[in-house]
Design a protein around this motif. Sequence first.
Motif, mmCIF file in Angstrom:
data_model
loop_
_atom_site.group_PDB
_atom_site.id
_atom_site.type_symbol
_atom_site.label_atom_id
_atom_site.label_comp_id
_atom_site.label_asym_id
_atom_site.label_seq_id
_atom_site.Cartn_x
_atom_site.Cartn_y
_atom_site.Cartn_z
ATOM 1 N N CYS A 112 17.305 61.018 55.971
ATOM 2 C CA CYS A 112 16.961 61.389 54.595
ATOM 3 C C CYS A 112 18.179 61.818 53.798
ATOM 4 O O CYS A 112 18.827 62.816 54.137
ATOM 5 N N GLU A 113 18.445 61.090 52.735
ATOM 6 C CA GLU A 113 19.416 61.570 51.752
ATOM 7 C C GLU A 113 18.775 62.683 50.926
ATOM 8 O O GLU A 113 19.441 63.626 50.505
ATOM 9 N N LEU A 131 11.394 63.505 41.749
ATOM 10 C CA LEU A 131 11.508 62.113 42.182
ATOM 11 C C LEU A 131 10.259 61.307 41.854
ATOM 12 O O LEU A 131 9.134 61.757 42.066
ATOM 13 N N LEU A 132 10.505 60.093 41.357
ATOM 14 C CA LEU A 132 9.445 59.160 40.978
ATOM 15 C C LEU A 132 9.667 57.854 41.729
ATOM 16 O O LEU A 132 10.792 57.509 42.083
ATOM 17 N N VAL A 133 8.598 57.120 41.927
ATOM 18 C CA VAL A 133 8.706 55.761 42.470
ATOM 19 C C VAL A 133 8.031 54.835 41.482
ATOM 20 O O VAL A 133 6.808 54.837 41.342
ATOM 21 N N GLY A 134 8.836 54.081 40.759
ATOM 22 C CA GLY A 134 8.295 53.197 39.728
ATOM 23 C C GLY A 134 8.126 51.784 40.229
ATOM 24 O O GLY A 134 7.642 51.525 41.310
ATOM 25 N N GLU A 166 9.188 57.609 52.283
ATOM 26 C CA GLU A 166 8.262 58.470 51.538
ATOM 27 C C GLU A 166 8.283 59.910 52.033
ATOM 28 O O GLU A 166 8.144 60.844 51.249
ATOM 29 N N GLU A 167 8.451 60.097 53.355
ATOM 30 C CA GLU A 167 8.525 61.455 53.885
ATOM 31 C C GLU A 167 9.679 62.229 53.262
ATOM 32 O O GLU A 167 9.566 63.432 53.009
ATOM 33 N N CYS A 168 10.806 61.546 53.022
ATOM 34 C CA CYS A 168 11.977 62.198 52.422
ATOM 35 C C CYS A 168 11.669 62.633 50.990
ATOM 36 O O CYS A 168 12.005 63.755 50.582
ATOM 37 N N ILE A 169 11.032 61.755 50.239
ATOM 38 C CA ILE A 169 10.654 62.087 48.858
ATOM 39 C C ILE A 169 9.714 63.286 48.844
ATOM 40 O O ILE A 169 9.871 64.213 48.043
ATOM 41 N N LYS A 170 8.753 63.271 49.751
ATOM 42 C CA LYS A 170 7.769 64.348 49.804
ATOM 43 C C LYS A 170 8.428 65.691 50.097
ATOM 44 O O LYS A 170 8.159 66.695 49.431
ATOM 45 N N ILE A 171 9.317 65.732 51.088
ATOM 46 C CA ILE A 171 9.982 66.978 51.470
ATOM 47 C C ILE A 171 10.830 67.505 50.314
ATOM 48 O O ILE A 171 10.805 68.702 49.994
ATOM 49 N N VAL A 192 4.372 68.541 33.213
ATOM 50 C CA VAL A 192 5.190 67.586 33.945
ATOM 51 C C VAL A 192 4.547 66.193 33.927
ATOM 52 O O VAL A 192 3.325 66.060 33.764
ATOM 53 N N ARG A 193 5.362 65.187 34.093
ATOM 54 C CA ARG A 193 4.849 63.810 34.170
ATOM 55 C C ARG A 193 3.882 63.662 35.346
ATOM 56 O O ARG A 193 4.123 64.191 36.435
ATOM 57 N N SER A 194 2.829 62.933 35.124
ATOM 58 C CA SER A 194 1.790 62.785 36.158
ATOM 59 C C SER A 194 2.223 61.876 37.302
ATOM 60 O O SER A 194 1.597 61.868 38.358
ATOM 61 N N ASP A 195 3.303 61.098 37.113
ATOM 62 C CA ASP A 195 3.730 60.175 38.166
ATOM 63 C C ASP A 195 4.795 60.769 39.086
ATOM 64 O O ASP A 195 5.380 60.061 39.909
ATOM 65 N N VAL A 196 5.042 62.083 38.973
ATOM 66 C CA VAL A 196 5.939 62.734 39.935
ATOM 67 C C VAL A 196 5.257 62.706 41.305
ATOM 68 O O VAL A 196 4.089 63.060 41.432
ATOM 69 N N GLU A 197 5.987 62.280 42.312
ATOM 70 C CA GLU A 197 5.394 62.071 43.634
ATOM 71 C C GLU A 197 5.024 63.389 44.317
ATOM 72 O O GLU A 197 5.785 64.337 44.311
#
Length: 200
Positions: A112-113, A131-134, A166-171, A192-197
Amino acid sequence: MKTNILKTLLKLTFILVYGISYSQVEINGYVKSSITRVKPISEIYVELLNSKKPLLERMTIADSLGFFRIKNLKPYKLYEVQLSVFGYDNQVFKIKTNDGITKTTLIIEAHCEYNKEQADEDWNNNRAKLLLVGSIAPRANSLSDTRFEKKYGIEYFDFGCTPPTEECIKIYNKRIFELMDEKYGKIWRKKVRSDVEYLN
């Protein structure tokens, strides 16, 4: 005549017994992430390599708990099993069967970066991100999104269609949420934006 019948019966018995034992040889177990020690968030494809079996027989998808099963294998044979999970490099495991069910737990490695330590560092250096995933064409910030970034000293960061594990984004995001809550209370969550993970 009787000898031929006896030989035939013995052959059939051998084939039947061998066939039954062959069908009972399997590898099963769980796939877990090296980050969370539970099933990765994405789907897990498990494939038997170097096999002449049809694709549907040599490949399976782990269930919601990360459990998989590969059946109808040969006893006492070393097999190579490949795991394919979005965000992880494909990884191969060598597993030797016994004369029944070989149970295993496969840990799929991720690097994980974006992690909890990076979230703390970014926060302390005023470089924190949400972090977002578009997709190929990420959604641009609205005026209210830009105002949010300035007010809370944070940046919306969209990976587009090539996000990390995805685990990295979540943490990372979960840690930033904690820090935001500590500093601002929970009022920011309404803006906040609703698409924030992993916000909810």
